[in-house]
Scaffold this motif. Structure first.
Motif, short mmCIF file in Angstrom:
data_model
loop_
_atom_site.label_atom_id
_atom_site.label_comp_id
_atom_site.label_asym_id
_atom_site.label_seq_id
_atom_site.Cartn_x
_atom_site.Cartn_y
_atom_site.Cartn_z
N LEU A 1 0.83 -1.20 0.00
CA LEU A 1 0.00 0.00 0.00
C LEU A 1 0.86 1.25 0.00
O LEU A 1 0.59 2.21 -0.72
CB LEU A 1 -0.93 -0.01 1.22
CG LEU A 1 -1.78 1.25 1.45
CD1 LEU A 1 -2.64 1.54 0.23
CD2 LEU A 1 -2.65 1.06 2.69
N LYS A 2 1.94 1.24 0.78
CA LYS A 2 2.83 2.39 0.82
C LYS A 2 3.48 2.62 -0.54
O LYS A 2 3.65 3.75 -0.98
CB LYS A 2 3.89 2.20 1.90
CG LYS A 2 3.34 2.31 3.31
CD LYS A 2 4.44 2.14 4.34
CE LYS A 2 3.89 2.28 5.75
NZ LYS A 2 4.94 2.10 6.78
N PHE B 1 -4.59 4.11 -4.16
CA PHE B 1 -5.52 3.52 -3.21
C PHE B 1 -6.56 2.66 -3.92
O PHE B 1 -6.90 1.56 -3.48
CB PHE B 1 -6.22 4.62 -2.40
CG PHE B 1 -5.30 5.39 -1.50
CD1 PHE B 1 -4.37 4.74 -0.71
CD2 PHE B 1 -5.37 6.77 -1.44
CE1 PHE B 1 -3.53 5.44 0.13
CE2 PHE B 1 -4.54 7.48 -0.60
CZ PHE B 1 -3.61 6.82 0.18
N SER B 2 -7.08 3.17 -5.02
CA SER B 2 -8.12 2.45 -5.75
C SER B 2 -7.62 1.13 -6.31
O SER B 2 -8.29 0.10 -6.21
CB SER B 2 -8.64 3.35 -6.89
OG SER B 2 -9.61 2.66 -7.65
N HIS C 1 -6.91 3.79 9.75
CA HIS C 1 -6.05 4.87 10.20
C HIS C 1 -5.01 5.16 9.13
O HIS C 1 -4.45 4.26 8.53
CB HIS C 1 -5.36 4.50 11.51
CG HIS C 1 -4.23 5.41 11.87
ND1 HIS C 1 -2.91 5.05 11.70
CD2 HIS C 1 -4.21 6.68 12.36
CE1 HIS C 1 -2.13 6.04 12.09
NE2 HIS C 1 -2.89 7.04 12.49
N GLY C 2 -4.76 6.46 8.88
CA GLY C 2 -3.76 6.86 7.90
C GLY C 2 -4.13 6.40 6.50
O GLY C 2 -5.22 6.66 6.01
N MET C 3 -3.22 5.69 5.85
CA MET C 3 -3.52 5.18 4.52
C MET C 3 -4.64 4.14 4.56
O MET C 3 -5.40 3.99 3.61
CB MET C 3 -2.25 4.60 3.89
CG MET C 3 -1.25 5.68 3.51
SD MET C 3 0.24 5.05 2.72
CE MET C 3 1.13 4.42 4.13
N GLY C 4 -4.75 3.44 5.71
CA GLY C 4 -5.87 2.53 5.89
C GLY C 4 -7.19 3.27 5.92
O GLY C 4 -8.23 2.74 5.51
N ALA C 5 -7.18 4.52 6.40
CA ALA C 5 -8.38 5.34 6.42
C ALA C 5 -8.82 5.70 5.00
O ALA C 5 -10.01 5.80 4.70
CB ALA C 5 -8.15 6.61 7.22
N ALA C 6 -7.84 5.89 4.12
CA ALA C 6 -8.16 6.17 2.72
C ALA C 6 -8.88 4.97 2.09
O ALA C 6 -9.86 5.13 1.37
CB ALA C 6 -6.89 6.49 1.94
N LEU C 7 -8.37 3.77 2.36
CA LEU C 7 -9.03 2.56 1.85
C LEU C 7 -10.42 2.42 2.44
O LEU C 7 -11.37 2.03 1.74
CB LEU C 7 -8.19 1.32 2.20
CG LEU C 7 -6.80 1.22 1.59
CD1 LEU C 7 -6.13 -0.07 2.04
CD2 LEU C 7 -6.87 1.28 0.07
#
Length: 236
Positions: free
Chosen positions: A9-10, A48-49, A82-88
């Motif tokens: 993901l990063k 992210f998508s 949270h963070g990038m997980g929040a974007a997902l």
């Protein structure tokens, strides 16, 4: 729950963190279901998508969830990250809000999310909110700059924003489509010098605990109602 720490993901975030892209798969699935406000397409962050769709993460979650959610209307779907997980979490909740087989609303409670879509994504989210299909609470802090990026004009935040601070009471904000373009970004600007340690899950948990009394007095449905969105008055 979408975690923030994932190397793949990063990589997608770092390599594709430029302008939001028109996601054809998402667009084809949703264009017949989004009406009004002259919405002709929705653009979301490509990294992210792609991770959520082509990476198979979304489908894997659906395989576990749908048999449960379609069994009874008493089940409610809450998505968090949270963070990038929040974007997902935001993109997953957005897509699930169009699924007629599960009980509405889908609730997205996320922490420290970067921006994930364009102005039409934001408008689409508000149409879903007005119709009682999607609730979003984006929790941010005044020392975490991740919610301020990508800082390009193409991106816009969506949903209800709740800003936590060590020295002030929680500040809530809802960007309505009636607001001018300057508010479309989500009205969050970091007012303190950025400290990487303040963007961690632990930092958010500490702020939630220190603001516990004020947060207990807050109700997301009532906040929406105060902003003129009355679809959730009876929702728990």
């Amino acid at each position: 729950v979408f975690p923030a720490n994932n190397s793949a993901l990063k990589d997608d975030w770092i390599l594709k963190r430029s302008y939001p892209q028109r996601n054809e798969r998402l667009f084809r699935a949703l264009k017949a279901k989004i009406s009004g406000d002259r919405i002709t397409h929705v653009k979301v962050h490509d990294g992210f998508s792609q991770y959520l769709t082509k990476g198979g993460v979304g489908n894997a979650i659906l395989e576990d969830l749908l048999p449960i959610l379609t069994t009874s209307s008493t089940y409610k779907l809450y998505v968090t990250g949270h963070g990038m997980g929040a974007a997902l979490a935001s993109l997953f909740a957005f897509q699930m809000a169009f699924d007629a087989n599960i009980a509405m609303p889908v609730s997205n409670i996320n922490f420290g999310s970067p921006r994930v879509g364009d102005a039409n994504y934001w408008r689409s989210c508000q149409l879903l909110e007005i119709s009682g299909k999607l609730r979003t609470c984006r929790v941010v802090t005044d020392t975490d700059t991740l919610p301020t990026i990508p800082a390009k004009e193409d991106y816009a935040h969506a949903g209800y924003q709740l800003k936590l601070s060590e020295s002030e009471k929680p500040v809530e904000y809802y960007a309505s489509v009636k607001d001018d373009g300057s508010l479309r970004k989500g009205a969050f600007v970091s007012t303190k010098k950025f400290n990487a340690s303040k963007s961690t899950q632990q930092s958010y948990l500490q702020l939630i605990e220190s603001n516990a009394d004020a947060l207990k007095e807050m109700n997301l449905n009532q906040l929406y109602e105060a902003a003129g969105v009355t679809a959730f008055v009876e929702t728990k």
